[in-house]
Design a protein around this motif. Structure first.
Motif, PDB file in Angstrom:
ATOM      1  N   PRO A  38       0.831  -1.208   0.000  1.00 19.27           N
ATOM      2  CA  PRO A  38       0.000   0.000   0.000  1.00 19.27           C
ATOM      3  C   PRO A  38       0.864   1.256   0.000  1.00 19.27           C
ATOM      4  N   LEU A  39       0.376   2.289  -0.664  1.00 15.53           N
ATOM      5  CA  LEU A  39       1.111   3.557  -0.698  1.00 15.53           C
ATOM      6  C   LEU A  39       0.844   4.363   0.567  1.00 15.53           C
ATOM      7  N   PRO A  68      -5.471  -2.965   5.731  1.00 13.83           N
ATOM      8  CA  PRO A  68      -5.820  -3.380   7.098  1.00 13.83           C
ATOM      9  C   PRO A  68      -6.608  -2.338   7.893  1.00 13.83           C
ATOM     10  N   SER A  69      -6.622  -1.085   7.442  1.00 12.92           N
ATOM     11  CA  SER A  69      -7.374  -0.081   8.177  1.00 12.92           C
ATOM     12  C   SER A  69      -8.872  -0.294   8.025  1.00 12.92           C
ATOM     13  N   GLY A  70      -9.263  -1.176   7.095  1.00 18.31           N
ATOM     14  CA  GLY A  70     -10.678  -1.427   6.892  1.00 18.31           C
ATOM     15  C   GLY A  70     -11.195  -0.819   5.605  1.00 18.31           C
ATOM     16  N   ASN A  71     -10.370  -0.019   4.953  1.00 13.23           N
ATOM     17  CA  ASN A  71     -10.750   0.562   3.669  1.00 13.23           C
ATOM     18  C   ASN A  71      -9.970  -0.116   2.560  1.00 13.23           C
ATOM     19  N   GLN A  72     -10.071   0.473   1.380  1.00 13.77           N
ATOM     20  CA  GLN A  72      -9.172   0.064   0.310  1.00 13.77           C
ATOM     21  C   GLN A  72      -8.179   1.185   0.116  1.00 13.77           C
ATOM     22  N   SER A  73      -7.004   0.827  -0.360  1.00 16.34           N
ATOM     23  CA  SER A  73      -5.979   1.845  -0.491  1.00 16.34           C
ATOM     24  C   SER A  73      -5.195   1.601  -1.766  1.00 16.34           C
ATOM     25  N   ASN A  98      -5.925 -18.838  19.403  1.00 23.03           N
ATOM     26  CA  ASN A  98      -6.356 -20.238  19.327  1.00 23.03           C
ATOM     27  C   ASN A  98      -6.830 -20.637  17.938  1.00 23.03           C
ATOM     28  N   GLY A  99      -6.966 -19.652  17.037  1.00 25.19           N
ATOM     29  CA  GLY A  99      -7.493 -19.960  15.716  1.00 25.19           C
ATOM     30  C   GLY A  99      -6.431 -20.278  14.687  1.00 25.19           C
ATOM     31  N   ILE A 100      -5.154 -20.331  15.112  1.00 29.54           N
ATOM     32  CA  ILE A 100      -4.084 -20.594  14.149  1.00 29.54           C
ATOM     33  C   ILE A 100      -3.332 -21.852  14.587  1.00 29.54           C
ATOM     34  N   ASN A 101      -2.851 -22.618  13.616  1.00 28.76           N
ATOM     35  CA  ASN A 101      -2.211 -23.881  13.978  1.00 28.76           C
ATOM     36  C   ASN A 101      -0.809 -23.713  14.535  1.00 28.76           C
ATOM     37  N   ARG A 102       0.001 -22.839  13.904  1.00 24.62           N
ATOM     38  CA  ARG A 102       1.364 -22.661  14.393  1.00 24.62           C
ATOM     39  C   ARG A 102       1.555 -21.216  14.827  1.00 24.62           C
ATOM     40  N   ARG A 103       1.829 -21.051  16.118  1.00 28.01           N
ATOM     41  CA  ARG A 103       2.073 -19.705  16.624  1.00 28.01           C
ATOM     42  C   ARG A 103       3.561 -19.389  16.559  1.00 28.01           C
ATOM     43  N   GLY A 104       3.882 -18.109  16.602  1.00 26.81           N
ATOM     44  CA  GLY A 104       5.299 -17.782  16.651  1.00 26.81           C
ATOM     45  C   GLY A 104       5.550 -16.328  16.308  1.00 26.81           C
ATOM     46  N   ASN A 105       6.841 -16.012  16.259  1.00 20.42           N
ATOM     47  CA  ASN A 105       7.270 -14.668  15.867  1.00 20.42           C
ATOM     48  C   ASN A 105       8.009 -14.792  14.545  1.00 20.42           C
ATOM     49  N   PHE A 106       7.567 -14.062  13.559  1.00 25.20           N
ATOM     50  CA  PHE A 106       8.116 -14.223  12.221  1.00 25.20           C
ATOM     51  C   PHE A 106       8.565 -12.888  11.651  1.00 25.20           C
ATOM     52  N   ARG A 107       9.684 -12.961  10.905  1.00 26.06           N
ATOM     53  CA  ARG A 107      10.099 -11.785  10.147  1.00 26.06           C
ATOM     54  C   ARG A 107       9.384 -11.864   8.805  1.00 26.06           C
ATOM     55  N   ILE A 108       8.518 -10.898   8.544  1.00 28.35           N
ATOM     56  CA  ILE A 108       7.645 -10.985   7.377  1.00 28.35           C
ATOM     57  C   ILE A 108       7.846  -9.763   6.487  1.00 28.35           C
ATOM     58  N   PRO A 109       8.042  -9.990   5.176  1.00 28.88           N
ATOM     59  CA  PRO A 109       8.187  -8.863   4.254  1.00 28.88           C
ATOM     60  C   PRO A 109       6.907  -8.014   4.224  1.00 28.88           C
ATOM     61  N   VAL A 110       7.079  -6.721   4.222  1.00 26.65           N
ATOM     62  CA  VAL A 110       5.935  -5.813   4.104  1.00 26.65           C
ATOM     63  C   VAL A 110       5.233  -6.094   2.778  1.00 26.65           C
ATOM     64  N   LEU A 121      -7.019 -11.007   2.295  1.00 27.46           N
ATOM     65  CA  LEU A 121      -6.101 -10.501   1.279  1.00 27.46           C
ATOM     66  C   LEU A 121      -5.520  -9.143   1.653  1.00 27.46           C
ATOM     67  N   VAL A 122      -5.527  -8.837   2.940  1.00 27.15           N
ATOM     68  CA  VAL A 122      -4.891  -7.589   3.377  1.00 27.15           C
ATOM     69  C   VAL A 122      -3.399  -7.848   3.583  1.00 27.15           C
ATOM     70  N   PRO A 123      -2.581  -6.841   3.277  1.00 27.38           N
ATOM     71  CA  PRO A 123      -1.134  -7.034   3.415  1.00 27.38           C
ATOM     72  C   PRO A 123      -0.618  -6.673   4.814  1.00 27.38           C
ATOM     73  N   ILE A 124       0.521  -7.273   5.171  1.00 21.58           N
ATOM     74  CA  ILE A 124       1.251  -6.883   6.371  1.00 21.58           C
ATOM     75  C   ILE A 124       1.861  -5.509   6.122  1.00 21.58           C
ATOM     76  N   LEU A 125       1.707  -4.618   7.071  1.00 23.84           N
ATOM     77  CA  LEU A 125       2.242  -3.265   6.926  1.00 23.84           C
ATOM     78  C   LEU A 125       3.448  -3.064   7.842  1.00 23.84           C
ATOM     79  N   LYS A 126       4.069  -1.896   7.698  1.00 26.58           N
ATOM     80  CA  LYS A 126       5.198  -1.556   8.561  1.00 26.58           C
ATOM     81  C   LYS A 126       4.768  -1.517  10.033  1.00 26.58           C
ATOM     82  N   GLY A 127       3.488  -1.257  10.262  1.00 23.82           N
ATOM     83  CA  GLY A 127       3.018  -1.113  11.635  1.00 23.82           C
ATOM     84  C   GLY A 127       2.317  -2.345  12.184  1.00 23.82           C
ATOM     85  N   THR A 128       2.368  -3.466  11.476  1.00 24.09           N
ATOM     86  CA  THR A 128       1.638  -4.659  11.917  1.00 24.09           C
ATOM     87  C   THR A 128       2.452  -5.450  12.937  1.00 24.09           C
TER      88      THR A 128
END
Lengths: 439, 348
Positions: A35-36, A88-93, A291-303, A339-346
């Motif tokens: 997102p821009l 992720p804010s709930g709108n489209q961007s 509880n709704g996810i099979n594998r929990r953890g901390n991940f480094r994820i590309p924006v 289909l929302v993306p991970i952001l810098k603030g997620t």
């Protein structure tokens, strides 16, 4: 013990489910949606067009206006679409969709600085601006703007926010444990830019590993590590300042009014990487939990990685999902699409199974005063709720509603299940509308 | 063209709501406490005092409590059925009102007194104002005050405690505060009130309302509510402290005429009033500062009525009178909000 006195709450935190899981990578996504608008402020202008070949770390969106921050590609590949996509804010961007070529080829012009101490603060601020760094605690305020207070505001200290008071989230915790040196180096850069000698890292004492690691990395410097008693919302900027320094930011004011700049620990690490290696902000650490996810953890994820990819990489959903939240359960935002993306603030992805989402009608206020005792700003949340229900939002102004930080403590504790913070947001929106009509 | 088509295709896919996700505003996590849990915990916290009442007064206490609770719950159910409002009789608030009312009645009160009291409490003092949360006065206390004024004979007939269900033929006697009032009005100093054994008063072996006699049982329940944070210490400490200080001052001046503070603490309804009635969340101020002032007012009025009033006991009146000013206290005694102490330079 250092803490905000007498206010705030102690929600069930469930941090232990992920706090000991080291940060790991997930399979790189085949496609990213960038997102821009990943920050508070004006959205970026796209620098690429459909069909362009981009490399990793390449700037694809240019900051527009004073409060803005550029965006970079987190993969190498081809721009396949530019248009409005779920945000992720709930709108489209407006977003740039890049199909990865799987090679992760980086641009070759990354500028390294092995020693920042000789650099001019203005040069450093330019690096931070150019690297697209925003507040990574979730508020995503452009970092370079925060480092640029007006001349008359004398800054005396920088506080790093490692409180991480939101339940479930452990991404800052793991970052401090595993990358304490980067965090401390980042803080030193902040202190150098602001020309201050006082540096603090505030960490809640449910993270002993982080406190120890940060203390070790800070030894020999004049950076103080402050162990804070656990309390929500201590990670809110103004509450943290109170806990660490005892100072209260004046109502309607900013931290700089008491000579303080607060930055998140993740932001500090990102700044270090940007200054030292020239790497812009293209990924972040995210806690995936619930509880709704099979594998929990901390991940480094590309924006730009889509939620559905992260979910798939984490073993898929465990049963039918109820809510998927970006951020923590207290202030995070429920998502409407996979289909929302991970952001810098997620900072986190919290998957709550359907069975755990309770719906209850709210009832009359029984004047129990729990919201009043829980409010970290010491307001009267019950009055906002009652006035909102009575259709008198105007009267709420008298109760200083604009000081409310919307932390949700009032709503958390209410035994009548009143949606107090939602009512507060409604009143604030009504007030804004009324103001714009007048103006 | 190909790209555009692809984008179109993506758009279509993006709008698929799979899976269906629930969208609500934060916070997404709520505390476990509910109205039900709070109210039924208060009922549990009153259990020790109720049991103590049963122990000292036997069947005469048992049926008063049962009839009172049944009539408040019945009144709530009947009103809500007739008015078409949603049924909330299981939320525990009517049960709390009934139990509190029963505990403030003399053991062996006639059944109709309990029924009249129960219906008055729920219908006049609670539902007509709009139900739970809207009543300005504590319904149980308001009802007790009504009964005291309307049926003074039945409301001041105090059986002598006769432990362990030893029959219904209990003889009646005066309460310690009643003795004190008689002595005061006849100019006999402390009179029979001076004979009170403090230990008896502490465990509850004295005359009085079913639930007010045993200080120890009440304190056990109060500790439970304090621990659960369903009440805060502010009202009880301020109310009891005020009574102790004021009665103490007069006692120091003339101990032959005024009872000592411990006497005031363990007789009458001070403890049940301070911990269970004045702290009624619906009718007391919401701020802690306001609660301190509220407790002070309750304590002061209690002492005034006990020392100079026409009734031997003033706790019920004191709390109901202070209920009147609760909204005003809330209006003027607000917490000092974060950041309001210092002015911002260069800003307004």
């Amino acid at each position: 013990m250092w803490t905000i006195a007498g206010e705030g709450i102690h929600p069930t935190d469930r941090k232990s489910e992920t706090s000991s899981i080291p940060i790991s990578e997930i399979k790189p996504p085949a496609k990213v949606v960038i997102p821009l608008s990943q920050h508070i402020g004006a959205p970026c202008d796209p620098l690429v067009k459909i069909g362009d070949i981009v490399k990793k770390y390449q700037k694809v969106g240019e900051a527009k206006g004073v409060v803005s921050s550029p965006v970079h590609s987190s993969v190498s590949g081809k721009v396949v679409a530019i248009g409005r996509f779920p945000h992720p804010s709930g709108n489209q961007s407006n977003s740039i969709v890049i199909e990865s070529d799987g090679k992760d080829e980086a641009i070759d012009s990354l500028k390294e600085h092995s020693d920042y101490s000789g650099l001019d603060p203005d040069v450093l601020k330019d690096i931070i601006l150019g690297s697209g760094i925003v507040g990574m605690g979730g508020a995503t305020f452009p970092t370079h703007v925060k480092l640029n207070p007006p001349k008359e505001k004398k800054i005396t200290a920088v506080i790093l926010n490692g409180a991480e008071c939101e339940p479930f989230l452990t991404s800052d915790d793991r970052l401090m444990v595993e990358k304490s040196r980067e965090v401390i180096e980042g803080l030193k850069i902040f202190m150098h830019i602001m020309g201050v000698r006082e540096g603090y890292v505030g960490i809640e004492n449910d993270k002993p590993g982080a406190i120890e690691a940060i203390k070790k990395s800070a030894s020999g410097t004049n950076i103080k590590v402050i162990s804070l008693a656990k309390k929500y919302p201590q990670g809110a900027e103004k509450q943290l300042i109170k806990s660490v320094t005892g100072k209260e930011v004046p109502s309607g004011g900013l931290p700089m009014d008491v000579g303080i700049v607060v930055q998140n620990v993740g932001t500090a690490a990102a700044v270090y990487n940007a200054v030292r290696y020239g790497i812009p902000l293209v990924d972040r650490i995210v806690t995936v939990t619930g509880n709704g996810i099979n594998r929990r953890g901390n991940f480094r994820i590309p924006v730009g990685t889509l939620l559905e990819h992260v979910i798939a990489e984490c073993g898929g959903l465990a049963g039918e999902p109820g809510k998927i939240i970006f951020g923590g359960p207290m202030m995070g935002i429920a998502q409407y699409s996979m289909l929302v993306p991970i952001l810098k603030g997620t900072s986190g992805i919290l998957v709550i199974p359907k069975g755990e989402v309770a719906f209850e009608d709210f009832r009359a206020c029984i004047r129990c005063g729990r919201c009043v005792q829980a409010c970290p700003i010491r307001l009267l949340p019950n009055m906002y709720s009652i006035l909102c229900e009575a259709g008198k939002p105007k009267d709420a102004e008298e109760y200083h509603i604009l000081d409310c930080i919307e932390c949700g403590c009032c709503t958390y504790v209410c035994p009548s299940r009143r949606p107090i913070v939602q009512q507060i947001r409604y009143i604030k929106a009504e007030m804004r509308k009324a103001k714009s009509r007048v103006a | 063209m190909a790209e555009a088509a692809e984008q179109e295709e993506k758009k279509g896919r993006l709008e698929e709501p799979t899976p269906k996700l629930i969208l609500t505003s934060s916070p997404h996590q709520l505390s476990q406490d509910s109205i039900e849990r709070i109210m039924w915990t208060v009922v549990l916290a009153l259990a020790p005092a109720s049991l103590a009442g049963l122990y000292f007064f036997g069947w005469g206490a048992l049926y008063v409590l049962i009839v009172s609770v049944c009539s408040t719950m019945a009144a709530e159910a009947i009103y809500q059925r007739l008015s078409g409002n949603s049924m909330t009789v299981t939320d525990g608030s009517a049960a709390v009102t009934g139990l509190l009312l029963g505990l403030t009645l003399p053991p062996g009160s006639p059944w109709w007194l309990c029924v009249v009291g129960g219906f008055f409490a729920i219908i006049i003092c609670k539902q007509l104002y709009g139900g739970l949360g809207f009543n300005p006065f504590n319904p149980a206390l308001m009802s007790r005050v009504f009964l005291l004024i309307a049926f003074p004979l039945q409301m001041t007939k105090w059986p002598v405690p006769r432990p362990f269900f030893s029959g219904m033929d209990a003889s009646t006697g005066a309460t310690p505060l009643g003795n004190l009032q008689v002595a005061r009005l006849t100019g006999k100093g402390l009179g029979k009130a001076a004979e009170l054994n403090i230990w008896d008063a502490f465990i509850g072996n004295i005359g009085g309302s079913i639930g007010e006699v045993s200080a120890i049982a009440l304190l056990i329940g109060a500790a439970c509510l304090l621990y659960k944070q369903y009440i805060s210490w502010h009202i009880p400490v301020s109310m009891i402290g005020t009574v102790m200080i004021f009665s103490g001052i007069f006692w120091v001046i003339d101990p032959s005429k005024y009872a000592n503070p411990v006497f005031h603490l363990f007789t009458g309804g001070l403890i049940i009033g301070a911990f269970f009635m004045a702290t009624d969340m619906v009718t007391c101020p919401v701020t802690l500062k306001g609660q301190l002032l509220f407790g002070f007012g309750c304590g002061l009025i209690t002492v005034i009525i006990r020392m100079w009033g026409g009734y031997p006991e003033g706790v019920s009146f004191a709390i109901v009178l202070m209920n009147i000013v609760s909204p005003m206290i809330d209006r003027y005694l607000r917490p000092v909000r974060y950041g309001s102490v210092k002015k911002v330079e260069g800003r307004r």
